[in-house]
Enzyme design. Structure first.
Site, PDB file in Angstrom:
ATOM      1  N   LYS A  84      -5.713  13.141  -3.970  1.00 20.80           N
ATOM      2  CA  LYS A  84      -5.491  11.734  -3.642  1.00 20.80           C
ATOM      3  C   LYS A  84      -4.022  11.480  -3.324  1.00 20.80           C
ATOM      4  O   LYS A  84      -3.689  10.915  -2.273  1.00 20.80           O
ATOM      5  CB  LYS A  84      -5.932  10.827  -4.794  1.00 20.80           C
ATOM      6  CG  LYS A  84      -5.812   9.338  -4.468  1.00 20.80           C
ATOM      7  CD  LYS A  84      -6.126   8.455  -5.668  1.00 20.80           C
ATOM      8  CE  LYS A  84      -4.912   8.302  -6.538  1.00 20.80           C
ATOM      9  NZ  LYS A  84      -5.073   7.244  -7.577  1.00 20.80           N
ATOM     10  N   ASP A 140      -9.505   6.543  -4.114  1.00 19.93           N
ATOM     11  CA  ASP A 140      -9.111   5.890  -5.360  1.00 19.93           C
ATOM     12  C   ASP A 140     -10.328   5.157  -5.919  1.00 19.93           C
ATOM     13  O   ASP A 140     -11.454   5.371  -5.465  1.00 19.93           O
ATOM     14  CB  ASP A 140      -7.930   4.944  -5.119  1.00 19.93           C
ATOM     15  CG  ASP A 140      -8.299   3.778  -4.206  1.00 19.93           C
ATOM     16  OD1 ASP A 140      -9.438   3.756  -3.672  1.00 19.93           O
ATOM     17  OD2 ASP A 140      -7.458   2.881  -4.028  1.00 19.93           O
TER      18      ASP A 140
END
Length: 212
Positions: free
Chosen positions: A121, A139
């Site tokens: 991420k 997320d």
């Protein structure tokens, strides 16, 4: 998997709603974005931006973070939560940037994943916003919305990332990720999604179920 037409409709509507969606974290340098993204784990971007406003005045370079007193750094980032692990990772991350990457934030997934505290991420945030290398950032918003919309059935962020990579055009990956964040905050909220006000509802699996 959803039809190509459905995916295109979702993309078109997100583009109409959030044409200028970008990264919500405040930063001026690649290092600042890297630090801010690490601090954003289990914390809102809004709170991170409050913390980094002072943090980046105190620590300006990778050397500053690498040489920081651990206890002092912990207190400086305490409001972001999990501050002990984050402080340790930030120091080690910056030390590695200095020793292995000549003080520069790496520009590839492989190299970024070598850094302590950096997962896919965070790496995708850096690649997309700093180096214009498209990536899907999964997320909490992306995970929630992609499942509700029926774009994936996976719960694991990495599996979700690869599912989305298959159906979203590569050049749209980074912006699509940001648009999911904006829509998650504005409409498709965690506890109570406002399906009645959602223009994506006709193409959303969850939204269609609420009609029944």
């Amino acid at each position: 998997m959803p039809s190509k037409e459905t995916v295109n409709k979702i993309i078109e509507e997100l583009e109409r709603l959030y044409p200028d969606a970008g990264c919500s974290l405040t930063y001026s340098t690649p290092l600042q974005l890297l630090i801010a993204t690490q601090l954003a784990a289990q914390c809102t971007d809004e709170r991170v931006n409050i913390v980094t406003k002072e943090l980046f005045k105190k620590y300006k370079t990778a050397e500053d973070f690498a040489n920081a007193d651990l206890k002092a750094l912990e207190q400086d980032i305490r409001p972001t939560g999990f501050y002990r692990n984050k402080a340790r990772n930030i120091k080690e991350c910056c030390r590695m940037i200095i020793e292995k990457f000549n003080g520069e934030v790496p520009d590839s997934m492989e190299k970024l994943l070598m850094l302590p505290g950096v997962g896919r991420k965070t790496a995708n945030v850096i690649l997309g916003n700093i180096y214009n290398i498209p990536g899907i950032v999964v997320d909490t918003h992306a995970k929630r919305l992609s499942n509700r919309m029926g774009l994936t059935k996976e719960e694991d962020p990495v599996k979700i990332e690869f599912d989305l990579m298959k159906i979203i055009p590569r050049e749209k990956w980074s912006k699509f990720s940001n648009q999911l964040v904006f829509h998650g905050r504005a409409v498709c909220k965690a506890r109570k999604p406002d399906c009645e006000a959602c223009s994506i509802r006709p193409y959303c699996v969850y939204g269609q179920k609420t009609l029944k």
